[in-house]
Design an enzyme around this catalytic site. Structure first.
Site, PDB file in Angstrom:
ATOM      1  N   HIS A  12      -0.970   9.806   4.751  1.00  9.10           N
ATOM      2  CA  HIS A  12      -1.579   9.279   3.529  1.00  9.10           C
ATOM      3  C   HIS A  12      -2.766   8.407   3.899  1.00  9.10           C
ATOM      4  O   HIS A  12      -2.656   7.550   4.768  1.00  9.10           O
ATOM      5  CB  HIS A  12      -0.567   8.444   2.733  1.00  9.10           C
ATOM      6  CG  HIS A  12      -1.162   7.869   1.484  1.00  9.10           C
ATOM      7  ND1 HIS A  12      -1.248   8.585   0.306  1.00  9.10           N
ATOM      8  CD2 HIS A  12      -1.755   6.681   1.244  1.00  9.10           C
ATOM      9  CE1 HIS A  12      -1.866   7.853  -0.603  1.00  9.10           C
ATOM     10  NE2 HIS A  12      -2.166   6.684  -0.060  1.00  9.10           N
ATOM     11  N   ASP A  58       5.686   4.618 -11.134  1.00  6.28           N
ATOM     12  CA  ASP A  58       4.375   4.384 -10.517  1.00  6.28           C
ATOM     13  C   ASP A  58       3.265   5.048 -11.326  1.00  6.28           C
ATOM     14  O   ASP A  58       2.190   4.482 -11.501  1.00  6.28           O
ATOM     15  CB  ASP A  58       4.341   4.892  -9.080  1.00  6.28           C
ATOM     16  CG  ASP A  58       2.947   4.686  -8.500  1.00  6.28           C
ATOM     17  OD1 ASP A  58       2.546   3.522  -8.371  1.00  6.28           O
ATOM     18  OD2 ASP A  58       2.250   5.674  -8.230  1.00  6.28           O
ATOM     19  N   ARG A  90      -2.474  -0.573 -14.239  1.00  4.79           N
ATOM     20  CA  ARG A  90      -3.192  -1.460 -13.307  1.00  4.79           C
ATOM     21  C   ARG A  90      -4.661  -1.121 -13.270  1.00  4.79           C
ATOM     22  O   ARG A  90      -5.523  -2.000 -13.166  1.00  4.79           O
ATOM     23  CB  ARG A  90      -2.583  -1.326 -11.899  1.00  4.79           C
ATOM     24  CG  ARG A  90      -1.232  -1.998 -11.773  1.00  4.79           C
ATOM     25  CD  ARG A  90      -0.517  -1.558 -10.504  1.00  4.79           C
ATOM     26  NE  ARG A  90      -1.304  -1.784  -9.326  1.00  4.79           N
ATOM     27  CZ  ARG A  90      -1.319  -0.984  -8.242  1.00  4.79           C
ATOM     28  NH1 ARG A  90      -0.554   0.077  -8.187  1.00  4.79           N
ATOM     29  NH2 ARG A  90      -2.081  -1.274  -7.229  1.00  4.79           N
ATOM     30  N   SER A 135       3.422   1.185  -4.522  1.00 11.59           N
ATOM     31  CA  SER A 135       2.953   2.388  -5.215  1.00 11.59           C
ATOM     32  C   SER A 135       2.856   3.558  -4.238  1.00 11.59           C
ATOM     33  O   SER A 135       3.399   4.647  -4.470  1.00 11.59           O
ATOM     34  CB  SER A 135       1.587   2.076  -5.845  1.00 11.59           C
ATOM     35  OG  SER A 135       0.917   3.235  -6.215  1.00 11.59           O
ATOM     36  N   LYS A 158       5.977   6.871  -3.679  1.00  8.61           N
ATOM     37  CA  LYS A 158       5.694   8.305  -3.822  1.00  8.61           C
ATOM     38  C   LYS A 158       5.995   9.054  -2.526  1.00  8.61           C
ATOM     39  O   LYS A 158       6.550  10.154  -2.536  1.00  8.61           O
ATOM     40  CB  LYS A 158       4.226   8.511  -4.216  1.00  8.61           C
ATOM     41  CG  LYS A 158       3.970   8.124  -5.669  1.00  8.61           C
ATOM     42  CD  LYS A 158       2.508   8.199  -6.040  1.00  8.61           C
ATOM     43  CE  LYS A 158       1.715   7.078  -5.432  1.00  8.61           C
ATOM     44  NZ  LYS A 158       0.473   6.732  -6.088  1.00  8.61           N
TER      45      LYS A 158
END
Ligand code: URA
Length: 423
Positions: free
Chosen positions: A82, A161, A168, A183, A187
């Site tokens: 990620h 999320d 947000r 967050s 995931k």
């Protein structure tokens, strides 16, 4: 439990109890806590912070808001990557098939671009026929047969999320380390991967402009991964300069294909190989040789299989924007910096990115650099091109990119790409 008490607890700087966290995340997901109340709580969290215990519990509550994928039918070690997002960050495109070609399975659930950073799915959708939505059955079959899939997360994965991130985004509460870490990790943990490599970006083009905050975010995410049984390693990497020459959608796909064909910009190749080695180590395949898999065409074969499995045509001509404007140097010298943020905003204004989630993106729009830090230039040489389908966008993009390329009399050597490692 009353939501007002939860907000006041955090507003006054006290830690939230486990019961408060479990309740507020679940009640918000069910629609029983109003957006304005969750926005107030998110702002209190941003201003007051959270203890490591609170962050771990908040993350667990977000995971528990939906399903957790079971990848046990995939007979290869699973590992994902990620990136916290950057300009020209197309690394997922060559990296996923490369790691698949080396024997791991990469369950890559990706997102779309928002603001000045691009999104992997927007890039891939510039390939004619490519499908970002896969059912869980298709996703698992592709992991078994191809070793990698790059697709959108299903609605059932960490729904808390999905709702909270959208809130947000419009309430000035994105830049909170506890909220970003929970967050991202909720995931990735819900996706079911056994190991994870995080690419935490630092610099003008990143969420985190300074290295200390990036390091804190990386440390927080590595601890969250470990607490949930996911082997997690983070690299801190430079995002003050765009990665490679191409910033946009189809232009980044084309540059990724160059890397898979054994060429491509040295920084993109370096980061792809560095992340591949980390992923293969984390997956328990330390003897795999990703440089060989790039050089001998195995990574390209895996790319073609992945694109084809998702309905795309790997041989199709990629879309190209109708208009191109070349920006040239007015002086002689050496490029000392190319500001990632300004180039990212220019690409966004040309149509490569979106201002609101529902906006379409242009496949062919973007910025193509002709010079990178360290290169010599003479007056009249091309510095970069602006590409768009809509000539009305050129002026705003030119203004955004103005000053992005800094030319000095004596250039400094570009700094290292990898700035740190946290495991
Ligand atoms: N990416 C995410 O998925 N969540 C954040 O909060 C920030 C970036």
């Amino acid at each position: 439990m009353k939501v007002i008490d939860v907000i006041i607890t955090k507003r006054d700087g006290a830690p939230l109890s486990d019961e408060q966290i479990d309740w507020v995340v679940a009640a918000y997901t069910r629609g029983e806590v109003a957006d304005e109340q969750m926005a107030a709580l998110a702002m209190a969290i941003l201003l007051r912070g959270m203890t490591p215990g609170e962050i771990a519990r908040w993350t667990a509550a977000m995971i528990a808001s939906g399903e957790r994928l079971d990848l046990s039918t995939v007979d290869r070690p699973t590992v994902d990557k990620h990136s916290t997002g950057g300009v020209g960050d197309k690394i997922t495109l060559p990296l996923t098939p490369l790691v698949a070609a080396c024997g791991a399975a990469v369950p890559q659930l990706s997102g779309r671009g928002l603001g000045h950073t691009g999104g992997t799915l927007d890039k891939l959708e510039s390939i004619p026929g490519f499908r970002s939505r896969l059912s869980t059955v298709e996703f698992l079959r592709q992991l078994r047969e191809v070793g990698g899939a790059i697709c959108a997360a299903g609605e059932g994965l960490a729904p808390a999320d999905r709702k909270l991130y959208a809130l947000r985004d419009v309430t000035g509460t994105v830049e909170s380390i506890p909220l970003i870490a929970s967050s991202i990790m909720s995931k990735k943990i819900a996706e079911g991967t056994a190991s994870l490599v995080l690419d935490v970006k630092v610099g003008t083009g990143a969420f985190m402009k300074d290295a200390d905050r990036a390091r804190e975010l990386a440390q927080t995410m590595v601890e969250l991964g470990a607490a949930h049984g996911v082997r997690t390693v983070a690299l801190l990497t430079d995002m003050s300069t765009p990665l490679g020459y191409a910033v946009g959608n189809a232009v980044e796909v084309a540059e990724s294909v160059e890397v898979l064909a054994g060429g491509g910009p040295p920084d993109v190749v370096e980061l792809t190989l560095t992340l591949a080695r980390e992923m293969l180590d984390a997956a328990g395949l330390p003897d795999a040789d990703p440089a060989a898999a790039l050089a001998d065409g195995r990574a390209m074969d895996a790319w073609r299989a992945l694109i084809t499995a998702q309905g795309g045509d790997p041989d199709a001509t990629l879309p190209r924007a109708a208009e191109t404007e070349v920006v040239r140097s007015t002086v002689d010298g050496q490029v000392t910096a190319v500001d990632a943020y300004r180039i990212g905003v220019a690409a966004w204004r040309l149509g490569a990115g979106r201002a609101r989630k529902e906006d379409p993106v242009s496949a062919g729009a973007g910025v193509v650099l002709h010079r990178r830090p360290g290169d010599r230039v003479s007056a009249g040489d091309a510095l970069y091109e602006l590409r768009t389908d809509d000539p009305g966008r050129i002026d705003a993009a030119r203004a955004a990119a103005d000053g992005a390329v800094v030319i000095g009399a004596t250039g400094k050597t570009p700094g290292p790409l990898v700035l740190g490692r946290i495991a």
